[in-house]
Design a protein around this motif. Structure first.
Motif, PDB file in Angstrom:
ATOM      1  N   ILE A 122      -0.625  -0.337   1.383  1.00  0.00           N
ATOM      2  CA  ILE A 122      -0.029  -1.623   1.027  1.00  0.00           C
ATOM      3  C   ILE A 122      -0.239  -1.852  -0.457  1.00  0.00           C
ATOM      4  O   ILE A 122      -1.377  -1.860  -0.935  1.00  0.00           O
ATOM      5  N   VAL A 123       0.864  -2.019  -1.163  1.00  0.00           N
ATOM      6  CA  VAL A 123       0.795  -2.324  -2.591  1.00  0.00           C
ATOM      7  C   VAL A 123       1.686  -3.515  -2.863  1.00  0.00           C
ATOM      8  O   VAL A 123       2.897  -3.464  -2.626  1.00  0.00           O
ATOM      9  N   ALA A 124       1.095  -4.613  -3.343  1.00  0.00           N
ATOM     10  CA  ALA A 124       1.848  -5.833  -3.680  1.00  0.00           C
ATOM     11  C   ALA A 124       2.733  -6.286  -2.532  1.00  0.00           C
ATOM     12  O   ALA A 124       3.896  -6.656  -2.714  1.00  0.00           O
ATOM     13  N   GLY A 125       2.194  -6.246  -1.340  1.00  0.00           N
ATOM     14  CA  GLY A 125       2.935  -6.721  -0.185  1.00  0.00           C
ATOM     15  C   GLY A 125       3.950  -5.750   0.365  1.00  0.00           C
ATOM     16  O   GLY A 125       4.728  -6.105   1.253  1.00  0.00           O
ATOM     17  N   GLU A 126       3.974  -4.544  -0.128  1.00  0.00           N
ATOM     18  CA  GLU A 126       4.901  -3.524   0.344  1.00  0.00           C
ATOM     19  C   GLU A 126       4.132  -2.315   0.866  1.00  0.00           C
ATOM     20  O   GLU A 126       3.075  -1.956   0.342  1.00  0.00           O
ATOM     21  N   PHE A 127       4.667  -1.678   1.909  1.00  0.00           N
ATOM     22  CA  PHE A 127       4.112  -0.415   2.393  1.00  0.00           C
ATOM     23  C   PHE A 127       4.775   0.720   1.636  1.00  0.00           C
ATOM     24  O   PHE A 127       6.001   0.905   1.725  1.00  0.00           O
ATOM     25  N   VAL A 128       3.976   1.475   0.890  1.00  0.00           N
ATOM     26  CA  VAL A 128       4.488   2.590   0.109  1.00  0.00           C
ATOM     27  C   VAL A 128       3.577   3.795   0.326  1.00  0.00           C
ATOM     28  O   VAL A 128       2.455   3.659   0.823  1.00  0.00           O
ATOM     29  N   GLU A 129       4.057   4.973  -0.040  1.00  0.00           N
ATOM     30  CA  GLU A 129       3.238   6.170   0.053  1.00  0.00           C
ATOM     31  C   GLU A 129       2.173   6.155  -1.043  1.00  0.00           C
ATOM     32  O   GLU A 129       2.462   5.857  -2.209  1.00  0.00           O
ATOM     33  N   GLY A 130       0.947   6.485  -0.665  1.00  0.00           N
ATOM     34  CA  GLY A 130      -0.141   6.552  -1.629  1.00  0.00           C
ATOM     35  C   GLY A 130      -1.246   7.455  -1.124  1.00  0.00           C
ATOM     36  O   GLY A 130      -1.438   7.609   0.091  1.00  0.00           O
ATOM     37  N   THR A 131      -1.969   8.036  -2.026  1.00  0.00           N
ATOM     38  CA  THR A 131      -3.043   8.944  -1.640  1.00  0.00           C
ATOM     39  C   THR A 131      -4.188   8.169  -0.990  1.00  0.00           C
ATOM     40  O   THR A 131      -4.671   7.179  -1.537  1.00  0.00           O
TER      41      THR A 131
END
Length: 415
Positions: free
Chosen positions: A240-249
């Protein structure tokens, strides 16, 4: 004058005969000592004959590390008996035994037979506890042993035993198990098909397992688990980044930290740092999550006067943490409350080749969590606010199929 000299010479001769007769004196006829006929023998001959028959059994002190034979001095009353015995009498000589330097001898034997106790030992790894049983020792009761030794000698005995006592160890397995009881266990579920996320959860869990917190020590999730990077073994998965689900390590690691905080709360550990996600998560109640990142950590302190131990494991669709230590008799339970739900704005509508939801809408909320402490009999002792949080809502995004002569806005589904 000649008469005087003759008298003196006669006296000297009589004295010489008496003196020589004393050396050559013999035991009176018919005397028997200890069953040995000694009548007519010289005193020295009689003494040798009787002493050859006198019982001089060696004295033995039995001890756990082996028998000990002390230096014994033997004394008897034979000389007096031989000189006092009258014709035809029977006598029995007695033998006295005296221990040479009894105190030093016994001190040496005691020292040889001391066995130091061995305390029970415990080792702790990420796989759990291993206990090594205690071993009792042995101590020597010096005073009782000395009394037994002299008592046996005085009563004519030929043996005695060293008096020993069991030397109990200071630490037993029972004591160690009392100090390493399970204080809490907490689990959350995950989708096992999302392999990269499962890998990250399992890796974080493995690194936490085996941790020990000494009294007053603070645990840092970031320090123990390390940076969520590919170099550190983590894979890319949704975050979760800034209210969004994104790909991250390292996606999924926050579920491990959240599950660990759930176990720490229920064990009575003091949470000193934890932060919520920007969006609420589905695997724990609101305000019970612990988001971790490069700039956000989960920290808790051991408030007890004894160490606490952390174990962690993953299985088919779950992650679990357990906390071990010595119970303080209280029961700890977190309690969440939703203060307000926040509705998302109307969904964003875009045109496309088909009707589908591109992003599901999600309610936001304001919530709080309290830690309730109960006594062993269920009485509520304290209720303390842990956190008050706000979780953002998520605006939905839908795609509608493009048609000639119609606008996307007209055909968009209503929120």
């Amino acid at each position: 004058m000649k008469k005087i000299l003759c008298c003196v010479s006669a006296l000297l001769l009589a004295g010489s005969v008496f003196f020589l007769g004393g050396w050559a004196a013999r035991v009176r006829k018919g005397v028997v000592v200890n069953g040995v006929p000694v009548g007519g023998m010289t005193y020295s001959e009689a003494a040798l004959a009787v002493r050859a028959q006198l019982e001089r059994t060696p004295f033995v002190l039995h001890a756990p590390m082996g028998d000990e034979v002390p230096d014994i001095v033997y004394a008897d009353d034979l000389d007096g008996i031989l000189r006092r015995a009258r014709k035809g009498e029977e006598h029995a000589a007695t033998v006295r035994r005296e221990l040479v330097d009894a105190e030093r001898f016994l001190a040496d034997v005691c020292e040889k037979n001391i066995l130091l106790p061995q305390d029970a030992a415990m080792s702790f790894t990420r796989k759990g506890f291993t206990y090594t049983p205690e071993r009792p020792g042995r101590m020597c009761d010096y005073a009782a042993s000395l009394a037994a030794l002299f008592g046996a000698l005085g009563q004519g005995g030929s043996e005695a035993s060293l008096v020993t006592r069991t030397w109990q160890p200071a630490v037993t397995v029972k004591m160690l198990r009392q100090r390493t009881q399970k204080l809490s266990s907490f689990s959350t579920k995950f989708d096992g098909s999302r392999t990269a996320r499962v890998h990250n959860i399992s890796l974080a869990c493995e690194r936490v397992a085996g941790s020990v917190l000494e009294p007053g020590e603070t645990f840092s999730f970031n320090e123990v688990v390390g940076l969520r990077t590919r170099e550190n073994g983590f894979l890319d998965a949704p975050v979760i980044v800034a209210g969004e689900f994104v790909e991250g390590t390292g996606g999924g690691v926050c579920q491990a930290s959240t599950t660990l905080m759930g176990a720490a709360l229920r064990a009575g550990l003091e949470i000193v740092e934890s932060r919520p996600h920007s969006l609420s998560v589905g695997y724990v109640p609101p305000s019970q999550d612990a988001m971790v990142s490069r700039y956000s950590d989960l920290k808790f302190t051991n408030p007890y006067e004894f160490p606490v131990y952390l174990l962690g494991s993953t299985g088919e669709g779950y992650v679990r943490f357990e906390v071990y230590g010595m119970p303080d008799g209280n029961i700890y339970r977190p309690e969440s409350r939703v203060l307000e739900y926040i509705s998302p704005p109307p969904a964003e509508v875009v045109e496309g080749e088909e009707d589908k939801t591109l992003r599901a809408e999600k309610q936001g909320m304001r919530s709080e969590c309290y830690l309730l402490v109960y006594s062993a009999d269920g009485a509520l002792l304290t209720r303390k606010l842990l956190r008050r949080d706000s979780y953002a809502c998520v605006q939905g995004r839908v795609q509608v199929r493009r048609e000639e002569g119609s606008s996307a806005a007209e055909e968009a589904p209503q929120p």
